[in-house]
Design a protein around this motif. Sequence first.
Motif, PDB file in Angstrom:
ATOM      1  N   GLU A  96     -20.384 -13.358 -26.188  1.00  0.00           N
ATOM      2  CA  GLU A  96     -19.055 -12.515 -24.901  1.00  0.00           C
ATOM      3  C   GLU A  96     -17.936 -13.121 -25.151  1.00  0.00           C
ATOM      4  N   SER A  97     -17.042 -12.564 -25.697  1.00  0.00           N
ATOM      5  CA  SER A  97     -15.080 -12.972 -26.104  1.00  0.00           C
ATOM      6  C   SER A  97     -15.042 -13.059 -24.613  1.00  0.00           C
ATOM      7  N   THR A  98     -14.560 -14.778 -23.763  1.00  0.00           N
ATOM      8  CA  THR A  98     -13.819 -14.449 -23.082  1.00  0.00           C
ATOM      9  C   THR A  98     -12.283 -15.537 -22.994  1.00  0.00           C
ATOM     10  N   GLN A  99     -12.318 -16.291 -24.379  1.00  0.00           N
ATOM     11  CA  GLN A  99     -11.410 -16.618 -24.769  1.00  0.00           C
ATOM     12  C   GLN A  99     -10.537 -16.994 -26.014  1.00  0.00           C
ATOM     13  N   GLN A 100     -10.208 -15.159 -25.810  1.00  0.00           N
ATOM     14  CA  GLN A 100      -9.322 -14.172 -26.807  1.00  0.00           C
ATOM     15  C   GLN A 100      -8.013 -14.949 -26.783  1.00  0.00           C
ATOM     16  N   VAL A 101      -7.152 -15.739 -28.508  1.00  0.00           N
ATOM     17  CA  VAL A 101      -6.386 -16.217 -28.688  1.00  0.00           C
ATOM     18  C   VAL A 101      -4.809 -15.241 -29.311  1.00  0.00           C
ATOM     19  N   TYR A 102      -5.813 -14.328 -29.726  1.00  0.00           N
ATOM     20  CA  TYR A 102      -5.144 -12.616 -30.381  1.00  0.00           C
ATOM     21  C   TYR A 102      -6.011 -11.837 -30.373  1.00  0.00           C
ATOM     22  N   ASP A 103      -5.458 -10.608 -29.825  1.00  0.00           N
ATOM     23  CA  ASP A 103      -6.896  -9.077 -30.346  1.00  0.00           C
ATOM     24  C   ASP A 103      -5.471  -8.233 -30.058  1.00  0.00           C
ATOM     25  N   ALA A 104      -5.367  -7.244 -31.177  1.00  0.00           N
ATOM     26  CA  ALA A 104      -4.528  -6.812 -31.407  1.00  0.00           C
ATOM     27  C   ALA A 104      -5.514  -5.625 -31.943  1.00  0.00           C
ATOM     28  N   LYS A 105      -5.054  -4.326 -31.156  1.00  0.00           N
ATOM     29  CA  LYS A 105      -6.088  -3.002 -31.845  1.00  0.00           C
ATOM     30  C   LYS A 105      -5.056  -1.890 -32.100  1.00  0.00           C
ATOM     31  N   HIS A 106      -5.405  -0.955 -32.924  1.00  0.00           N
ATOM     32  CA  HIS A 106      -4.725   0.132 -33.454  1.00  0.00           C
ATOM     33  C   HIS A 106      -6.076   0.781 -33.810  1.00  0.00           C
ATOM     34  N   SER A 107      -6.014   2.870 -33.699  1.00  0.00           N
ATOM     35  CA  SER A 107      -7.673   3.217 -33.793  1.00  0.00           C
ATOM     36  C   SER A 107      -6.784   4.602 -33.472  1.00  0.00           C
ATOM     37  N   THR A 108      -6.995   5.761 -34.112  1.00  0.00           N
ATOM     38  CA  THR A 108      -6.978   6.725 -34.175  1.00  0.00           C
ATOM     39  C   THR A 108      -8.171   7.270 -34.290  1.00  0.00           C
ATOM     40  N   LEU A 109      -9.616   6.300 -33.562  1.00  0.00           N
ATOM     41  CA  LEU A 109     -10.183   7.053 -33.595  1.00  0.00           C
ATOM     42  C   LEU A 109     -10.733   6.692 -32.002  1.00  0.00           C
ATOM     43  N   HIS A 110     -10.858   6.308 -31.278  1.00  0.00           N
ATOM     44  CA  HIS A 110     -10.419   6.351 -29.989  1.00  0.00           C
ATOM     45  C   HIS A 110     -10.016   7.466 -28.839  1.00  0.00           C
ATOM     46  N   PRO A 111      -8.866   7.774 -29.635  1.00  0.00           N
ATOM     47  CA  PRO A 111      -8.391   9.089 -28.578  1.00  0.00           C
ATOM     48  C   PRO A 111      -9.062  10.384 -29.575  1.00  0.00           C
ATOM     49  N   LEU A 112     -10.101  10.888 -29.886  1.00  0.00           N
ATOM     50  CA  LEU A 112     -11.528  11.463 -30.283  1.00  0.00           C
ATOM     51  C   LEU A 112     -12.337  11.917 -29.116  1.00  0.00           C
ATOM     52  N   PHE A 113     -12.996  10.545 -28.157  1.00  0.00           N
ATOM     53  CA  PHE A 113     -13.826  10.501 -27.609  1.00  0.00           C
ATOM     54  C   PHE A 113     -13.189  10.153 -26.114  1.00  0.00           C
ATOM     55  N   ASN A 114     -11.751  10.219 -26.163  1.00  0.00           N
ATOM     56  CA  ASN A 114     -11.363  10.410 -24.889  1.00  0.00           C
ATOM     57  C   ASN A 114     -10.941  11.509 -24.001  1.00  0.00           C
ATOM     58  N   ARG A 115     -10.561  12.484 -24.763  1.00  0.00           N
ATOM     59  CA  ARG A 115     -10.271  13.554 -24.806  1.00  0.00           C
ATOM     60  C   ARG A 115     -11.027  13.810 -23.442  1.00  0.00           C
ATOM     61  N   PRO A 116      -9.747  15.249 -22.736  1.00  0.00           N
ATOM     62  CA  PRO A 116     -11.030  15.092 -21.630  1.00  0.00           C
ATOM     63  C   PRO A 116     -11.550  16.529 -21.523  1.00  0.00           C
ATOM     64  N   ALA A 117     -12.740  17.183 -20.936  1.00  0.00           N
ATOM     65  CA  ALA A 117     -13.928  17.679 -21.493  1.00  0.00           C
ATOM     66  C   ALA A 117     -13.641  19.128 -21.345  1.00  0.00           C
TER      67      ALA A 117
END
Length: 136
Positions: free
Chosen positions: A115-136
Amino acid sequence: MPHLVLLYTPDLERDADISGLCRALADSMLEQRDEAGKAVFPTGGTRVLAYPAAHCTVADGKGEYGFLYANLRMGSGRSAAVHKAVGDNLLQVLKARLHGLLQQRPIGLTLQIDESTQQVYDAKHSTLHPLFNRPA
């Protein structure tokens, strides 16, 4: 995140469907629910990556020994009960998908969850998440 990384002796590829194993593990992760019935892992963030070891030796090197190490890295905030349920489920998938091979020869399976409990850097860029976060 979560990322499940498999590292294995390359000889497993000739007798095991590693791509099918990856799919089965990802499906298992996506089926997991917490105590409130909420999905434990986001669909767009779930990844299973498998790598044969370029160089390896197992035990004394005198037998046809195999090994598969699975490490699940996930963000913090999930309960101990969820950790155990996820781990137990993933181990069952590994054992079921590799059952025939485990009966044929000695193979070590290890599954660890970090489990990542102490992150010192966490950057994300995704064009994947929007595909699954659309309202049904």
